[in-house]
Design a protein around this motif. Sequence first.
Motif, PDB file in Angstrom:
ATOM      1  N   PHE A  83       0.809  -1.224   0.000  1.00  0.00           N
ATOM      2  CA  PHE A  83       0.000   0.000   0.000  1.00  0.00           C
ATOM      3  C   PHE A  83       0.841   1.272   0.000  1.00  0.00           C
ATOM      4  O   PHE A  83       0.292   2.356   0.022  1.00  0.00           O
ATOM      5  CB  PHE A  83      -0.898   0.020   1.239  1.00  0.00           C
ATOM      6  CG  PHE A  83      -1.926  -1.065   1.232  1.00  0.00           C
ATOM      7  CD1 PHE A  83      -2.959  -1.052   0.304  1.00  0.00           C
ATOM      8  CD2 PHE A  83      -1.868  -2.104   2.143  1.00  0.00           C
ATOM      9  CE1 PHE A  83      -3.910  -2.056   0.291  1.00  0.00           C
ATOM     10  CE2 PHE A  83      -2.812  -3.113   2.131  1.00  0.00           C
ATOM     11  CZ  PHE A  83      -3.838  -3.093   1.204  1.00  0.00           C
ATOM     12  N   GLY A 136      -7.078   1.804   2.105  1.00  0.00           N
ATOM     13  CA  GLY A 136      -6.191   0.853   1.437  1.00  0.00           C
ATOM     14  C   GLY A 136      -6.570   0.626  -0.021  1.00  0.00           C
ATOM     15  O   GLY A 136      -5.735   0.737  -0.923  1.00  0.00           O
ATOM     16  N   GLY A 137      -7.822   0.337  -0.265  1.00  0.00           N
ATOM     17  CA  GLY A 137      -8.254   0.067  -1.627  1.00  0.00           C
ATOM     18  C   GLY A 137      -8.096   1.284  -2.523  1.00  0.00           C
ATOM     19  O   GLY A 137      -7.771   1.167  -3.710  1.00  0.00           O
ATOM     20  N   MET A 138      -8.322   2.459  -1.940  1.00  0.00           N
ATOM     21  CA  MET A 138      -8.178   3.673  -2.743  1.00  0.00           C
ATOM     22  C   MET A 138      -6.737   3.881  -3.162  1.00  0.00           C
ATOM     23  O   MET A 138      -6.451   4.328  -4.271  1.00  0.00           O
ATOM     24  CB  MET A 138      -8.678   4.875  -1.944  1.00  0.00           C
ATOM     25  CG  MET A 138     -10.195   4.870  -1.767  1.00  0.00           C
ATOM     26  SD  MET A 138     -10.718   5.882  -0.367  1.00  0.00           S
ATOM     27  CE  MET A 138     -10.890   7.465  -1.154  1.00  0.00           C
ATOM     28  N   ARG A 141      -6.047   1.676  -6.043  1.00  0.00           N
ATOM     29  CA  ARG A 141      -6.668   2.165  -7.273  1.00  0.00           C
ATOM     30  C   ARG A 141      -5.884   3.343  -7.836  1.00  0.00           C
ATOM     31  O   ARG A 141      -5.698   3.453  -9.055  1.00  0.00           O
ATOM     32  CB  ARG A 141      -8.113   2.567  -6.996  1.00  0.00           C
ATOM     33  CG  ARG A 141      -9.018   1.342  -6.846  1.00  0.00           C
ATOM     34  CD  ARG A 141     -10.456   1.735  -6.678  1.00  0.00           C
ATOM     35  NE  ARG A 141     -10.777   2.036  -5.283  1.00  0.00           N
ATOM     36  CZ  ARG A 141     -11.770   2.840  -4.906  1.00  0.00           C
ATOM     37  NH1 ARG A 141     -12.529   3.431  -5.818  1.00  0.00           N
ATOM     38  NH2 ARG A 141     -12.007   3.047  -3.622  1.00  0.00           N
ATOM     39  N   GLU A 159      -1.389  -8.440  -7.904  1.00  0.00           N
ATOM     40  CA  GLU A 159      -2.639  -8.461  -7.131  1.00  0.00           C
ATOM     41  C   GLU A 159      -3.238  -7.072  -6.973  1.00  0.00           C
ATOM     42  O   GLU A 159      -3.490  -6.621  -5.858  1.00  0.00           O
ATOM     43  CB  GLU A 159      -2.398  -9.059  -5.741  1.00  0.00           C
ATOM     44  CG  GLU A 159      -1.690 -10.387  -5.806  1.00  0.00           C
ATOM     45  CD  GLU A 159      -1.603 -11.047  -4.446  1.00  0.00           C
ATOM     46  OE1 GLU A 159      -2.509 -10.820  -3.626  1.00  0.00           O
ATOM     47  OE2 GLU A 159      -0.649 -11.805  -4.210  1.00  0.00           O
ATOM     48  N   ALA A 162      -6.671  -6.987  -5.024  1.00  0.00           N
ATOM     49  CA  ALA A 162      -6.827  -7.811  -3.822  1.00  0.00           C
ATOM     50  C   ALA A 162      -7.630  -7.112  -2.740  1.00  0.00           C
ATOM     51  O   ALA A 162      -8.399  -7.745  -2.024  1.00  0.00           O
ATOM     52  CB  ALA A 162      -5.459  -8.214  -3.281  1.00  0.00           C
ATOM     53  N   SER A 163      -7.482  -5.805  -2.629  1.00  0.00           N
ATOM     54  CA  SER A 163      -8.182  -5.158  -1.522  1.00  0.00           C
ATOM     55  C   SER A 163      -9.412  -4.392  -2.001  1.00  0.00           C
ATOM     56  O   SER A 163      -9.799  -3.401  -1.401  1.00  0.00           O
ATOM     57  CB  SER A 163      -7.218  -4.247  -0.763  1.00  0.00           C
ATOM     58  OG  SER A 163      -6.390  -3.557  -1.646  1.00  0.00           O
ATOM     59  N   LEU A 164      -9.989  -4.859  -3.090  1.00  0.00           N
ATOM     60  CA  LEU A 164     -11.200  -4.190  -3.583  1.00  0.00           C
ATOM     61  C   LEU A 164     -12.427  -5.054  -3.370  1.00  0.00           C
ATOM     62  O   LEU A 164     -12.365  -6.285  -3.391  1.00  0.00           O
ATOM     63  CB  LEU A 164     -11.051  -3.881  -5.073  1.00  0.00           C
ATOM     64  CG  LEU A 164      -9.961  -2.887  -5.435  1.00  0.00           C
ATOM     65  CD1 LEU A 164     -10.014  -2.568  -6.905  1.00  0.00           C
ATOM     66  CD2 LEU A 164     -10.118  -1.619  -4.604  1.00  0.00           C
ATOM     67  N   ASP A 165     -13.548  -4.385  -3.203  1.00  0.00           N
ATOM     68  CA  ASP A 165     -14.814  -5.093  -3.111  1.00  0.00           C
ATOM     69  C   ASP A 165     -15.174  -5.661  -4.482  1.00  0.00           C
ATOM     70  O   ASP A 165     -14.690  -5.218  -5.521  1.00  0.00           O
ATOM     71  CB  ASP A 165     -15.892  -4.133  -2.637  1.00  0.00           C
ATOM     72  CG  ASP A 165     -15.957  -2.905  -3.497  1.00  0.00           C
ATOM     73  OD1 ASP A 165     -16.985  -2.684  -4.166  1.00  0.00           O
ATOM     74  OD2 ASP A 165     -14.942  -2.139  -3.536  1.00  0.00           O
ATOM     75  N   ALA A 166     -16.040  -6.652  -4.457  1.00  0.00           N
ATOM     76  CA  ALA A 166     -16.390  -7.362  -5.678  1.00  0.00           C
ATOM     77  C   ALA A 166     -16.847  -6.404  -6.766  1.00  0.00           C
ATOM     78  O   ALA A 166     -16.479  -6.544  -7.937  1.00  0.00           O
ATOM     79  CB  ALA A 166     -17.501  -8.371  -5.369  1.00  0.00           C
ATOM     80  N   ASN A 168     -16.261  -3.077  -7.211  1.00  0.00           N
ATOM     81  CA  ASN A 168     -15.149  -2.303  -7.733  1.00  0.00           C
ATOM     82  C   ASN A 168     -14.238  -3.167  -8.588  1.00  0.00           C
ATOM     83  O   ASN A 168     -13.763  -2.755  -9.646  1.00  0.00           O
ATOM     84  CB  ASN A 168     -14.323  -1.756  -6.568  1.00  0.00           C
ATOM     85  CG  ASN A 168     -14.518  -0.269  -6.397  1.00  0.00           C
ATOM     86  OD1 ASN A 168     -14.424   0.463  -7.377  1.00  0.00           O
ATOM     87  ND2 ASN A 168     -14.824   0.151  -5.196  1.00  0.00           N
TER      88      ASN A 168
END
Lengths: 255, 255, 261, 261, 329
Positions: A83, A136-138, A141, A159, A162-166, A168
């Motif tokens: 990250f 984290g996901g942002m 991205r 990966e 890996a830390s994104l919702d389905a 997104n």
Amino acid sequence: MLELQEVVKVYLRENFRHEVLKGISFQVSQGEFFCILGPSGCGKTTLLRMIGGYEKVSGGRILLQGEEITGPGPDRIMVFQTFDQLFAWQTVRGNVEYPLKINGMARGERRERADFYIEMVGLKGYENYYPHQLSGGMKQRAALARALALQPQILLLDEPFASLDAQNREILQEELLRIWNSLKPTVIFVTHAVDEAIILADRILVMTEDGDIKMIVENKLQRPRRPGMPGFARMWDFLYEQVRSSRWQAEKRKN
Amino acid sequence: MLELQEVVKVYLRENFRHEVLKGISFQVSQGEFFCILGPSGCGKTTLLRMIGGYEKVSGGRILLQGEEITGPGPDRIMVFQTFDQLFAWQTVRGNVEYPLKINGMARGERRERADFYIEMVGLKGYENYYPHQLSGGMKQRAALARALALQPQILLLDEPFASLDAQNREILQEELLRIWNSLKPTVIFVTHAVDEAIILADRILVMTEDGDIKMIVENKLQRPRRPGMPGFARMWDFLYEQVRSSRWQAEKRKN
Amino acid sequence: MAKRMFANRLLSKLFWLLLLLLLWELISRSGIFEPTLFPPFSKILLVFWQELTDGLLLEKTCYSLQLILKGLFLSLAITVVLSFGAVSSRWVEDLVDVLNSILHPLPGIALLPVAILWFGIGETSILFIILHSVIWPMVVNLKTGFRSVPSIYLELGRSFGLKGIRLLGGVILPSSLPYFISGLKIGWARAWRAVIAAEMVFGAASGTAGGLGWHIYMTRYYFDIAGTFAALLAIVIIGILVEELFFNILEKMTIKKWGMV
Amino acid sequence: MAKRMFANRLLSKLFWLLLLLLLWELISRSGIFEPTLFPPFSKILLVFWQELTDGLLLEKTCYSLQLILKGLFLSLAITVVLSFGAVSSRWVEDLVDVLNSILHPLPGIALLPVAILWFGIGETSILFIILHSVIWPMVVNLKTGFRSVPSIYLELGRSFGLKGIRLLGGVILPSSLPYFISGLKIGWARAWRAVIAAEMVFGAASGTAGGLGWHIYMTRYYFDIAGTFAALLAIVIIGILVEELFFNILEKMTIKKWGMV
Amino acid sequence: GCQQKNPENAVLPDRTASKITIATQYGLGYAPLQIMEEKKLVEKYLPGVEVEWKQMGTGPEIREAMVAGQVDVGFMGISPFLIGWDKGVKWKIATASCSQPLALMTYKENIRSLKDFGVEDKIATPAVASIQHILLSMAAKRELGDARALDNNMISLTHPDAATALKAKKDIAAHFASPPYLFEELADPGLKKVLTGEEAFGGEYTFIFGVATEKFHDGNPAAYAAFIAAFNEAVAFINSQPEEAASILAPKYNLSPEKVYEYITWEGTNYCSTPYGIMAFARFMKEAGYIEKMPASISDIAFANVQAAIGKRYGEMSAIEKLQWGKGE
Ligand SMILES: Nc1ncnc2c1ncn2[C@@H]1O[C@H](COP(=O)(O)OP(=O)(O)OP(=O)(O)O)[C@@H](O)[C@H]1O
Ligand SMILES: Nc1ncnc2c1ncn2[C@@H]1O[C@H](COP(=O)(O)OP(=O)(O)OP(=O)(O)O)[C@@H](O)[C@H]1O
Ligand SMILES: [Mg+2]
Ligand SMILES: [Mg+2]
């Protein structure tokens, strides 16, 4: 064309040699979408880093258009697994624009391109946030946006979803495929998700837990691919079984 | 019992207030397995951090057994989303043993316990590695081992399995449930994977993209749960739809 | 950062050292500069060797070194206390900041009247001058180091039940070790400078024959520039030894092993 | 690190400052210590005010400050070049290490013969002494800072096509800014100490009336300890101003905003 | 000396509380003190006394240490002493230590006397009110008719630095040197003498004094007396047995006995406990504004034993007293 010839990676630790990769050979042709699947710790990141030129090979060679890779270059951009890959001192927009600026793109054009990709990864409204203000996901991205904006010949993605919702993840998979279709970069994509590999890849490399190639599977399913489509489930079952068995074998060998 | 009453979190940025969480209220009872689902950036990590006591609430209250949370404590252990949560100056074993040592466990006992959990997360043989010598997934597993070894009352898990392969993930889900069954800690588990939430949780909180509660779903499926079992697919479809629609609604509201 | 190709850096350092000395020798022998003021290195070495063998240099060096070590240990303790106070309490931080901005820029020499008044004209005053030289740069570095500790480490430490001094020893210090080592390196060098300067003032005040600083003062007084340089050579040799033996090994055993640098 | 409850730290710093001054005044007035050597703060303030209003202090301060700023800018440039050389090339790193372990512990006063020989007794020699004081601690910090740059940043920088000086400016410097600022703080304080010490040696040699260092020397010589302290007070006031106005704002605009500390 | 006290009839409390701290600087001007230390002369006159010897860098530090009560007897030049006295420090001259040759040295061919100094020819002296500075002003007054004539030529540099700069022929034209820098510079064929200290002053003057605090003098008369007696014996020893003195001193200065002998018998060097020229310096410093008070008589700035050595004749001054005022009076 990218060619790995008997690539070996060894880490020297105090008292012994940790042989992470034991002679990996494969080829990826120009514009191919190539996925790497394998259990955690098997050496996927290491492999990608060597292709990126960040890590020296301990043995063998990696050739790009016939020439050996000696270091990083703007033809290969990697989105790392961690990250902390955004420059902490630049905003989201700054991060995406910066490599464009380095490569001499005019202010207006790079602003436009940056904003396009930022919106694409769903970070519109967050252009002026600093990395430590993002989730984290942002962060992931934003890093993806930065890599895509550069439109490199080779994209190395470790990966990225890996830390994104389905939701997104689905959107970004589609966007990635769209970009790949239009610009045709070579993509090497590390993932843990078997379905993701099937949806995206032309070919899928399955690694064993102890750093070897288990097999390379050609994915002939029609694009666009969807989980429910004919052949998907069979392929999923097959790959899943391969990954699992590679793991058990390695475990057995150890004991 | 853990109780959140109208919890609000606001970040002040130069020129405006970013309201991340807008009045979250729910209760988690002792020994419950509680999952939080929601799109990237909706505030899941923030919520968990506030329960952990690492972040102050901007409004509302968080009560643990009727008392307000004022700071971190050994009753609540969090596994963070990021890869940098292992102490860089300790080996894997050192990292797992350290909190036990702090809490006064004798050398032999803590060694044994540490090794037990290290093996459980599949890091046997890596006891003497320093964090920078581990892969991303291995770091996350080591952090999980450290948290589990402490056997806290409340476990706060922020996407602990995000960077694991399906196989590893499945094993660890099982192990986690086993531990939960025997020690009955309260578990608050953030995840992006709808199926993971269904397999693990007693109740599932779905968040909207703009930091509100969309709904809390009771999960009455029989344990042990498997993707193929009756009712699973229906639940999956329902939850997936909820997450997706919460995202679209937020997007519409923005424009 | 940059990966090294040869394991043995000592060799290449030695090369540079010899090159510099050769340069010195050549410039001196060329006669561009007055040779009594800029004696050739060979002559310095000769004087150094004589003074070393008759035990004089060793004795003086030991005396100064002893003062430096005392000063460093004391400084270290005070620095850690001040820096830790500063990160634990807002009030202490402000006090330390105020003290730092007041005292850091003040030259030891300007504090002499107070030092003499408070601590007399013996070793204590020399120690005071050393402390005043060493503490503040170390505090600056250690405070920055403490503030740069990733918040996740502090959160974990607190979660595990660490507080106060145990949080300091268990989490904050190891995590800010690169700053700490930097500070120590600066402190070490500063201690040398301070002890030399202080001995020049307080001389052989403590009844003994004095240390290297006083020796430098005396050799300069009788225009024995080669003698002055011989004393400086002693400092340089100790500096290189400490760098190679202490600091490098310390770094290898800690921050390098942990992947921090 | 520790979260602050009140936004206004200046107030609490002021409180400490006043407390310290009060303490000084009380101890001095109590007569425990000889008051000519430890004059009450009120007297110092009086002298300070007189010298301020007749322009003397301002002139001297400006002279010294001007030297310091020149010295700092030069040092900064040299430090960045040395540190960058050190992280770019193994050979340069070894050279810088050797120079550092040789020169860092050597007191400026011991280098006076060489300084005078090379640069005479004017401003250049004072600048030389300042550089010698400032460069090495900054090099130590900046080198550690450069080595602590997360390798992922370097890898990204290189990927984007950055090399050499552009990698330095674009990635390495911003990422090691906490070390850089620490080094600058130390350098700033060191420059003061050096200029005072050097002016004591070279006095009003440069033809002007001299700066604060010379003033301190003279007041001490004339046994005007209150005058000495008044000059020190000028240094302290400037130090506090620079800390609050320059360093704090610099940190707020950079490393604090970026979440680095 | 004053009351010659036998150790036997010393007052009791003095003997028990007998401790004396003596601070000197570095150089052969302080040779009697090293002889005293080596031969334990103070102890000889006051058995059981504890003597602490301190060697310090410069005059101001010794002065501060005396004011702080850390030092009983300190050795320094006339200016730091008078400035301290002027500022109210309770101390007086206890003894003279020595006269030493001082000379203005230059490397410039065209400079033969003070008249030849151009605007750019800088002269280094240790400090603005140092004895060298004052001597130069005195000479300027005599030879050029204006005490301030050379003020713009004079710059302040410590001796080692000035000697270095002179040898390097950098930035300065001349250096008003004292031993051992003077010896070194005299040995250099490229340098020559323009003016000596005695020429400048117009007679003999003392270079280094021993100064004692009144607190010590009044509170510990036995120790004070023992110190004076011991000092006198040491001076006598140096003057009567210079070779032996040189061999005692040599190791302390890291020099050969021959060299030390050469230095302590150098023309112009005179170890002597009677001071010369103190009033002339006081008057000049008062006139030039370095001090505000003028001592009304020698006893204002010197203890009785010094006054005894100088003498005081009814009506006019004694021969030695006249010398305190130099030729100018
Ligand atoms: N510096 C090092 N020293 C020793 N071993 C190392 C070092 N760096 C990595 N390794 C080892 O290399 C192996 C592969 O690591 P890598 O990061 O490539 O795995 P990965 O396949 O990306 O795993 P994940 O899916 O968990 O990210 C791991 O077993 C790790 O312990
Ligand atoms: N210091 C800060 N300043 C301003 N906004 C912040 C700050 N920290 C976090 N945020 C915002 O808070 C929101 C929620 O962040 P959080 O990390 O809780 O998301 P999340 O649900 O965990 O997302 P992910 O699944 O991507 O990890 C984000 O929009 C982020 O931009
Ligand atoms: Mg990986
Ligand atoms: Mg999160």
